[in-house]
Design a protein around this motif. Structure first.
Motif, PDB file in Angstrom:
ATOM      1  N   ASN A   1       6.696 154.493   3.804  1.00  0.00           N
ATOM      2  CA  ASN A   1       6.924 153.169   3.234  1.00  0.00           C
ATOM      3  C   ASN A   1       5.706 152.259   3.371  1.00  0.00           C
ATOM      4  O   ASN A   1       5.548 151.292   2.619  1.00  0.00           O
ATOM      5  N   LEU A   2       4.817 152.583   4.326  1.00  0.00           N
ATOM      6  CA  LEU A   2       3.633 151.756   4.580  1.00  0.00           C
ATOM      7  C   LEU A   2       2.376 152.272   3.877  1.00  0.00           C
ATOM      8  O   LEU A   2       1.394 151.540   3.758  1.00  0.00           O
ATOM      9  N   LEU A   3       2.402 153.519   3.428  1.00  0.00           N
ATOM     10  CA  LEU A   3       1.188 154.144   2.908  1.00  0.00           C
ATOM     11  C   LEU A   3       0.669 153.501   1.627  1.00  0.00           C
ATOM     12  O   LEU A   3      -0.522 153.274   1.466  1.00  0.00           O
ATOM     13  N   TYR A   4       1.579 153.240   0.688  1.00  0.00           N
ATOM     14  CA  TYR A   4       1.170 152.752  -0.624  1.00  0.00           C
ATOM     15  C   TYR A   4       2.033 151.569  -1.044  1.00  0.00           C
ATOM     16  O   TYR A   4       3.164 151.408  -0.582  1.00  0.00           O
ATOM     17  N   ARG A   5       1.503 150.786  -1.989  1.00  0.00           N
ATOM     18  CA  ARG A   5       2.279 149.677  -2.532  1.00  0.00           C
ATOM     19  C   ARG A   5       2.996 150.061  -3.821  1.00  0.00           C
ATOM     20  O   ARG A   5       4.048 149.501  -4.127  1.00  0.00           O
ATOM     21  N   ASN A   6       2.441 151.011  -4.575  1.00  0.00           N
ATOM     22  CA  ASN A   6       3.047 151.393  -5.848  1.00  0.00           C
ATOM     23  C   ASN A   6       2.526 152.761  -6.282  1.00  0.00           C
ATOM     24  O   ASN A   6       1.690 153.365  -5.611  1.00  0.00           O
ATOM     25  N   ILE A   7       3.002 153.215  -7.444  1.00  0.00           N
ATOM     26  CA  ILE A   7       2.642 154.539  -7.938  1.00  0.00           C
ATOM     27  C   ILE A   7       1.167 154.604  -8.321  1.00  0.00           C
ATOM     28  O   ILE A   7       0.537 155.669  -8.243  1.00  0.00           O
ATOM     29  N   THR A   8       0.585 153.479  -8.710  1.00  0.00           N
ATOM     30  CA  THR A   8      -0.845 153.458  -9.063  1.00  0.00           C
ATOM     31  C   THR A   8      -1.705 153.819  -7.860  1.00  0.00           C
ATOM     32  O   THR A   8      -2.689 154.566  -7.984  1.00  0.00           O
ATOM     33  N   GLU A   9      -1.360 153.300  -6.707  1.00  0.00           N
ATOM     34  CA  GLU A   9      -2.119 153.621  -5.486  1.00  0.00           C
ATOM     35  C   GLU A   9      -1.972 155.097  -5.119  1.00  0.00           C
ATOM     36  O   GLU A   9      -2.916 155.702  -4.597  1.00  0.00           O
ATOM     37  N   ILE A  10      -0.809 155.672  -5.369  1.00  0.00           N
ATOM     38  CA  ILE A  10      -0.618 157.103  -5.108  1.00  0.00           C
ATOM     39  C   ILE A  10      -1.562 157.922  -5.987  1.00  0.00           C
ATOM     40  O   ILE A  10      -2.242 158.851  -5.516  1.00  0.00           O
ATOM     41  N   ARG A  11      -1.625 157.587  -7.279  1.00  0.00           N
ATOM     42  CA  ARG A  11      -2.515 158.303  -8.192  1.00  0.00           C
ATOM     43  C   ARG A  11      -3.979 158.162  -7.778  1.00  0.00           C
ATOM     44  O   ARG A  11      -4.742 159.132  -7.818  1.00  0.00           O
ATOM     45  N   GLN A  12      -4.363 156.969  -7.373  1.00  0.00           N
ATOM     46  CA  GLN A  12      -5.744 156.758  -6.925  1.00  0.00           C
ATOM     47  C   GLN A  12      -6.053 157.571  -5.677  1.00  0.00           C
ATOM     48  O   GLN A  12      -7.149 158.129  -5.531  1.00  0.00           O
ATOM     49  N   ASP A  13      -5.096 157.651  -4.778  1.00  0.00           N
ATOM     50  CA  ASP A  13      -5.278 158.443  -3.566  1.00  0.00           C
ATOM     51  C   ASP A  13      -5.442 159.923  -3.895  1.00  0.00           C
ATOM     52  O   ASP A  13      -6.306 160.609  -3.342  1.00  0.00           O
ATOM     53  N   LEU A  14      -4.614 160.420  -4.822  1.00  0.00           N
ATOM     54  CA  LEU A  14      -4.687 161.825  -5.213  1.00  0.00           C
ATOM     55  C   LEU A  14      -6.013 162.148  -5.904  1.00  0.00           C
ATOM     56  O   LEU A  14      -6.522 163.269  -5.796  1.00  0.00           O
ATOM     57  N   LEU A  15      -6.572 161.164  -6.594  1.00  0.00           N
ATOM     58  CA  LEU A  15      -7.825 161.384  -7.307  1.00  0.00           C
ATOM     59  C   LEU A  15      -9.056 161.260  -6.407  1.00  0.00           C
ATOM     60  O   LEU A  15     -10.010 162.031  -6.543  1.00  0.00           O
ATOM     61  N   LEU A  16      -9.026 160.309  -5.474  1.00  0.00           N
ATOM     62  CA  LEU A  16     -10.248 159.952  -4.753  1.00  0.00           C
ATOM     63  C   LEU A  16     -10.277 160.364  -3.287  1.00  0.00           C
ATOM     64  O   LEU A  16     -11.324 160.790  -2.779  1.00  0.00           O
ATOM     65  N   LEU A  17      -9.156 160.226  -2.576  1.00  0.00           N
ATOM     66  CA  LEU A  17      -9.157 160.453  -1.132  1.00  0.00           C
ATOM     67  C   LEU A  17      -8.653 161.833  -0.725  1.00  0.00           C
ATOM     68  O   LEU A  17      -9.229 162.479   0.149  1.00  0.00           O
ATOM     69  N   GLU A  18      -7.577 162.269  -1.336  1.00  0.00           N
ATOM     70  CA  GLU A  18      -6.952 163.525  -0.921  1.00  0.00           C
ATOM     71  C   GLU A  18      -7.865 164.742  -1.021  1.00  0.00           C
ATOM     72  O   GLU A  18      -7.838 165.599  -0.137  1.00  0.00           O
ATOM     73  N   PRO A  19      -8.681 164.887  -2.087  1.00  0.00           N
ATOM     74  CA  PRO A  19      -9.529 166.093  -2.158  1.00  0.00           C
ATOM     75  C   PRO A  19     -10.422 166.285  -0.936  1.00  0.00           C
ATOM     76  O   PRO A  19     -10.507 167.388  -0.384  1.00  0.00           O
ATOM     77  N   GLY A  20     -11.101 165.230  -0.484  1.00  0.00           N
ATOM     78  CA  GLY A  20     -11.979 165.358   0.679  1.00  0.00           C
ATOM     79  C   GLY A  20     -11.225 165.597   1.967  1.00  0.00           C
ATOM     80  O   GLY A  20     -11.625 166.427   2.799  1.00  0.00           O
ATOM     81  N   TRP A  21     -10.109 164.890   2.150  1.00  0.00           N
ATOM     82  CA  TRP A  21      -9.311 165.044   3.361  1.00  0.00           C
ATOM     83  C   TRP A  21      -8.705 166.437   3.453  1.00  0.00           C
ATOM     84  O   TRP A  21      -8.762 167.096   4.487  1.00  0.00           O
ATOM     85  N   THR A  22      -8.127 166.908   2.347  1.00  0.00           N
ATOM     86  CA  THR A  22      -7.501 168.233   2.375  1.00  0.00           C
ATOM     87  C   THR A  22      -8.541 169.339   2.532  1.00  0.00           C
ATOM     88  O   THR A  22      -8.287 170.354   3.176  1.00  0.00           O
ATOM     89  N   LEU A  23      -9.721 169.140   1.943  1.00  0.00           N
ATOM     90  CA  LEU A  23     -10.782 170.137   2.113  1.00  0.00           C
ATOM     91  C   LEU A  23     -11.147 170.286   3.587  1.00  0.00           C
ATOM     92  O   LEU A  23     -11.428 171.391   4.067  1.00  0.00           O
ATOM     93  N   THR A  24     -11.089 169.181   4.321  1.00  0.00           N
ATOM     94  CA  THR A  24     -11.446 169.201   5.742  1.00  0.00           C
ATOM     95  C   THR A  24     -10.443 169.995   6.557  1.00  0.00           C
ATOM     96  O   THR A  24     -10.824 170.920   7.306  1.00  0.00           O
TER      97      THR A  24
END
Length: 365
Positions: A319-342
């Protein structure tokens, strides 16, 4: 500590499908259309080849430490202090992954189905059922997949078949118009989903017989790659890359276009039912893994006492991670690839190298 009971190699492979496909099918086609345009399906193929490296690392670790989970052989390889720290990093990673999935689940239902219902209601509902299932162990989770899997396969086949009249082959042409760079960019986004096959390192110790673990890994990855490629190509063929990139839930929209006269319409309702079942398996499996890992790190003999508390904490964090679906999409595009690769490739590869350098291996539980 260890789980009671075992699962078959086939069940292990199917669990891999449900560890990746439910959220990947919903979000990935649109994200890949944004990154790779008409070559989105090719990005899935490239990401699948890259994910085979993860599968190989997991397999080699499992062969060195049969009957041991990821959390157990972290300590065997790195020693009691650093090993527990490494194991806790993996526990935290799976915990955050589960929180993201819970939020994706609730945001989809609020955005696409019931906008007047609070997202927290959906999060609490799915986690309450997941807590019950996770407490019953891995065998019960695996058996749940045997009911949902035929429905999922049948539904995907129906959607692709009856969406064929809406498909235009020119939508995937020209192939690699802008070279390899957009494909690699999309593959990196797809990696954040496909790399989740690493979860087999946490429950591979319970696959019987252990020598069949490689078959589970690579057949699971092959099935995931096939369904994701099919869904992505179907989305691009029907909507075109420009329109697909603007869709938030491309696969859901693909189901909505299916119609056969007055006989077969509005099958997105079936999509919704089957998808909720698939996400339930994914949330439950991640919750089980987190509880099992935390019990191992803390030295508890029983993981079940942790499940309810971790489930409640998961809901709070989601409930604290994101404010809306747009932030989820941005996270999947920009942050998740580097974090998951690690944590899904670099850290497991480090464990494998250290095990080899230090000559660490075990032949039994």
């Amino acid at each position: 500590m260890r789980e009671e009971g075992y699962i078959s190699p086939r069940q292990a492979a199917v669990l891999l499908w449900f560890a990746v496909l439910p959220t990947a099918i919903l979000f990935l086609p649109a994200l890949l259309a944004l990154r790779s345009r008409q070559d989105a399906w090719l990005a899935v193929v490239v990401a699948s080849v890259a994910a085979s490296v993860v599968a190989l690392v997991v397999y080699l670790l499992a062969q060195r430490f049969p009957h041991y989970t990821l959390f157990q052989y972290c300590e065997l390889i790195l020693g009691p202090v650093i090993g527990k720290m490494m194991a806790f990093i993996f526990v935290l990673a799976f915990f955050l992954l589960d929180a993201v999935v819970i939020r994706e689940f609730s945001e989809f239902l609020v955005t696409a189905v019931m906008p007047e219902t609070p997202a927290l209601f959906f999060s609490l509902s799915i986690v309450a059922v997941a807590v019950y299932a996770a407490r019953n162990g891995l065998e019960v989770i695996a058996r749940c997949t045997e009911f949902i899997l035929p429905l999922m396969v049948t539904f995907v086949a129906i959607v692709i078949l009856f969406a064929t009249p809406e498909m235009m082959p020119r939508n995937i042409l020209p192939i690699m118009e802008n070279g390899l760079r957009p494909v690699l960019g999309g593959a990196l986004v797809a990696w954040s989903f496909l790399g989740q096959i690493f979860i087999l390192a946490t429950y591979g110790a319970f696959v019987n017989p252990p020598r069949a673990l490689g078959t589970s890994l690579f057949s699971g990855l092959l099935g995931i790659a096939f369904f994701l490629s099919l869904a992505t190509m179907g989305t691009i063929l029907v909507f075109g890359s420009s329109q697909a990139a603007r869709l938030t839930f491309a696969a859901y929209n693909l189901a909505r276009v299916v119609a056969l006269g007055q006989f077969l319409e509005r099958i997105e309702v079936l999509f919704l039912a089957i998808w909720v079942g698939g996400v339930f398996i994914k949330i439950t499996l991640n919750l089980y893994v987190v509880a099992l890992g935390l019990a191992t790190v803390t030295g508890l003999k029983e993981y079940r006492s942790l499940v309810a508390s971790l489930g409640a904490l998961n809901v709070a964090v989601s409930n604290l991670l994101y404010r809306n679906i747009t932030e989820i999409r941005q996270d999947l595009l920009l942050l998740e690839p580097g974090w998951t690769l690690t944590w899904q490739l670099i850290l497991p590869l480090f464990l494998l190298i250290m095990a080899w350098l230090r000559g660490k291996r075990r032949t039994g539980a």
